[in-house]
Write an enzyme that holds these catalytic residues in place. Structure first.
Site, short mmCIF file in Angstrom:
data_model
loop_
_atom_site.label_atom_id
_atom_site.label_comp_id
_atom_site.label_asym_id
_atom_site.label_seq_id
_atom_site.Cartn_x
_atom_site.Cartn_y
_atom_site.Cartn_z
N ASP A 121 19.57 65.12 62.44
CA ASP A 121 21.09 64.33 62.79
C ASP A 121 20.34 62.91 63.47
OD1 ASP A 121 23.42 63.41 63.36
OD2 ASP A 121 23.57 64.97 65.23
N CYS A 159 39.61 49.07 64.26
CA CYS A 159 40.29 49.72 63.24
C CYS A 159 40.38 49.33 62.03
CB CYS A 159 41.55 50.60 63.84
SG CYS A 159 41.61 51.60 65.32
N CYS A 218 45.11 51.83 74.00
CA CYS A 218 44.48 51.89 72.54
C CYS A 218 44.72 53.11 72.04
CB CYS A 218 42.89 51.71 72.77
SG CYS A 218 41.79 52.03 71.55
N CYS A 265 25.54 59.73 60.01
CA CYS A 265 26.76 58.87 60.34
C CYS A 265 26.32 57.41 59.73
CB CYS A 265 26.77 58.62 61.82
SG CYS A 265 25.18 57.77 62.37
N TYR A 281 16.33 65.39 66.38
CA TYR A 281 17.33 64.24 66.85
C TYR A 281 18.44 65.03 67.67
CZ TYR A 281 14.92 61.36 63.33
OH TYR A 281 14.33 60.85 62.49
N GLN A 317 29.13 63.53 71.45
CA GLN A 317 29.98 63.07 70.36
C GLN A 317 31.51 62.61 70.66
OE1 GLN A 317 29.01 62.67 67.21
NE2 GLN A 317 27.40 64.07 66.88
N CYS A 365 41.76 42.81 66.74
CA CYS A 365 40.59 43.68 67.30
C CYS A 365 39.35 44.12 66.53
CB CYS A 365 41.14 45.05 67.79
SG CYS A 365 40.11 46.28 68.42
N1 SAH Z 1 22.29 66.02 67.62
C1 SAH Z 1 22.94 65.20 68.59
C2 SAH Z 1 22.44 63.59 68.89
C3 SAH Z 1 22.71 62.81 67.61
S1 SAH Z 1 22.29 61.11 67.72
C4 SAH Z 1 24.61 65.40 68.90
O1 SAH Z 1 25.25 65.89 67.62
O2 SAH Z 1 24.94 65.12 69.85
C5 SAH Z 1 20.95 60.71 67.56
C6 SAH Z 1 19.78 61.04 68.54
O3 SAH Z 1 18.68 60.77 68.13
C7 SAH Z 1 19.95 60.17 69.80
O4 SAH Z 1 20.11 61.34 70.71
C8 SAH Z 1 18.70 59.25 69.92
O5 SAH Z 1 18.29 59.43 71.39
C9 SAH Z 1 17.91 60.25 69.01
N2 SAH Z 1 16.58 59.50 68.47
C10 SAH Z 1 16.47 58.26 68.12
N3 SAH Z 1 15.37 57.97 67.43
C11 SAH Z 1 14.71 59.03 67.48
C12 SAH Z 1 13.37 59.66 67.11
N4 SAH Z 1 12.50 58.71 66.53
N5 SAH Z 1 12.73 61.03 67.53
C13 SAH Z 1 13.76 61.85 67.94
N6 SAH Z 1 15.01 61.46 68.45
C14 SAH Z 1 15.45 60.12 68.20
#
Ligand code: SAH
Length: 472
Positions: free
Chosen positions: A399, A83, A177, A426, A330, A301, A80
């Site tokens: 984020d 993991c 899985c 991440c 974000y 998430q 796979c």
């Molecule tokens: N904070 C949220 C999502 C994080 S994922 C949570 O914890 O659930 C990152 C996010 O950034 C995604 O939703 C993606 O669509 C967005 N994204 C990507 N590029 C971006 C940009 N330039 N400006 C604003 N958002 C953006």
């Protein structure tokens, strides 16, 4: 000249582990990457790929195993690749992930990292060293995922579904899985079996024929609600009602069955059109006390237990008293924004995907949270515009996706000078790059890795930065 050739069999000592989880060995000073080999092991390998400065080799035999090696419980671990750390005991996985974060901060960010244990229980770290806390792991690091995306295909005339073998598009058929919720496995099993019986044809990627491409499942960890998404090449599903009936009968938690149509020749899973087949078009879940609606397409998430820990930490790092103006860059469907809004005066969230902002607004309304404003757009454009409008945040939370923050956003943050910045990431490499720039105006105080993806090479972190003139 590399000291090895393709096909050659050599014995090597493994001295490192990459963040993808491959062992790093050296043969006469030449680096070999060996999947499934662990630090401290002596292994026999066959060289498979040779480049100028490094090569890849396949593990043939473990001559001296690591004491941290465990038998991977998954029967398809070898094939796979999802993991990549299942053969490493869980405590060692957590230490490895902390080390990956620390290494990136040092190498890419140019930071000094405090010794492990410094900064714990109030003990101060030396000078300006960054504290990287031990990774917060899971008590039960299995069956943690709330979303599965399972490709369906044809093999020897039958319908199969599971995952793509590593670096290929050959589907390996599996019935379970171990990192997925049991309900996901149950849904996929009944869909595969019933589709085959009803003559619902599997998609053939090469020929671009057949109907059923993917089965996607989503589970609300707190509510138990389950969504099933059937992704098909066209709208008509023969004997559709019988399929729906079978899913509902065998998996009682299902509250939503939807179909998504993707007629394209593409690797992208979802197509543009989504139609409800049975039940609601969303499922609900809670993070803390905030209720979220999750639709077939929205980002959420994947590890609900660890998400709550990550957000709690992020909230703690934001240091809110109830009077602050906060920006959540974000913001996705507003998960962090709504979490922070409970302890802030006002939260501004920005996100590039319009549907996510529609979800965010709906989530705010459903929870009766009025002190939030959401905007659609690129964070690096919207936040400078907010600055022009005179919005002065006390705290900015970011984020970003794996590629990290746009430099224009980091520049805007440095100009807006919030007292505190919290960076959720991440990807430790882009995090380290971005922190290096932010460090011109901020002190990186502490970093908390959280294990959102046990047994995989991924790690999530939240970081607290304080403005330079506010710390001594
Ligand atoms: N904070 C949220 C999502 C994080 S994922 C949570 O914890 O659930 C990152 C996010 O950034 C995604 O939703 C993606 O669509 C967005 N994204 C990507 N590029 C971006 C940009 N330039 N400006 C604003 N958002 C953006």
């Amino acid at each position: 000249m590399p000291p090895v050739a393709v096909g050659q069999i050599v014995d090597v000592e493994v001295t490192g582990l990459t963040h993808e989880g491959a062992g790093v060995g050296r043969y006469q000073g030449y680096t070999l990457f060996i999947a499934q080999a662990l630090v401290g092991e002596r292994v026999r390998v066959r060289v498979e790929h040779v480049k100028k400065n490094y090569g890849f080799a396949r593990l043939l035999q473990i001559l001296e195993p690591s004491v941290q090696r465990v038998a991977p419980p998954c029967p398809v671990f070898d094939r796979c690749g999802g993991c990549s750390l299942q053969h490493l005991e869980y405590e060692a996985q957590l230490r490895h992930k902390r080390q990956i974060v620390a290494d990136n901060l040092q190498r890419i960010g140019g930071f000094t990292v405090a010794a492990e244990g410094d900064g714990a229980s109030g003990r101060a770290a030396a000078g300006d060293a960054v504290i990287v806390h031990p990774t917060i792991g899971m008590a039960e690091p299995w069956r943690y995922r709330n979303k599965a995306q399972v490709p369906i295909g044809e093999q020897d005339g039958g319908l199969v579904g599971g995952f793509y073998a590593e670096r290929s598009h050959t589907i390996i058929d599996i019935d379970q899985c171990l990192i997925q919720h049991e309900a996901s496995d149950a849904v996929v099993r009944v869909v595969k079996r019933t589709a085959a019986r009803l003559g619902i044809t599997p998609y053939d990627e090469e020929q671009h024929t057949g109907l059923l491409r993917h089965v996607v499942t989503k589970v609300g960890a707190k509510t138990g609600e389950i969504m099933v998404v059937l992704i098909t090449t066209e709208e008509f599903i023969p004997q559709r009602e019988l399929l729906i009936e079978a899913i509902r009968r065998e998996v009682p938690g299902v509250t939503s069955i939807v179909q998504n149509i993707n007629p394209e020749r593409t690797n992208v899973i979802f197509g543009r059109k989504t139609i409800p087949l049975w039940g609601r078009d969303v499922i609900y879940d809670y993070i803390g006390s905030v209720k979220f609606a999750i639709s077939a397409r929205s980002f959420y998430q994947v590890n609900p237990v660890q998400t709550e820990i990550l957000y709690e930490k992020t909230l703690q790092y934001a240091g809110l008293t109830g009077n602050e103006t906060v920006i959540d860059a974000y913001c996705g469907i507003g998960t962090i924004s709504l979490f922070l809004a409970q302890q802030a005066a006002h939260v501004y969230g920005v996100e590039i995907v319009p549907e996510a902002i529609a979800d965010a607004r709906r989530n705010a309304e459903q929870n009766g949270i009025g002190n939030v404003t959401f905007a659609v757009g690129a964070a690096e454009e919207v936040i400078p515009a907010w600055k022009e409008q005179g919005i002065t945040p006390d705290v900015i939370v970011v984020d970003p996706p794996r590629k990290g923050c746009d430099e224009a956003l980091l520049t805007a943050i440095l100009q807006m000078r919030p007292k505190r910045v919290v960076y959720v990431s991440c990807n430790p490499a882009t995090l380290a790059r971005d922190l290096k720039l932010l460090a011109t105006g901020y002190v990186v105080k502490e970093v908390q890795p959280v294990d959102m993806f046990p047994h995989t090479g991924h790690v999530e972190v939240t970081v607290r930065l304080e403005r330079k003139d506010t710390v001594n």
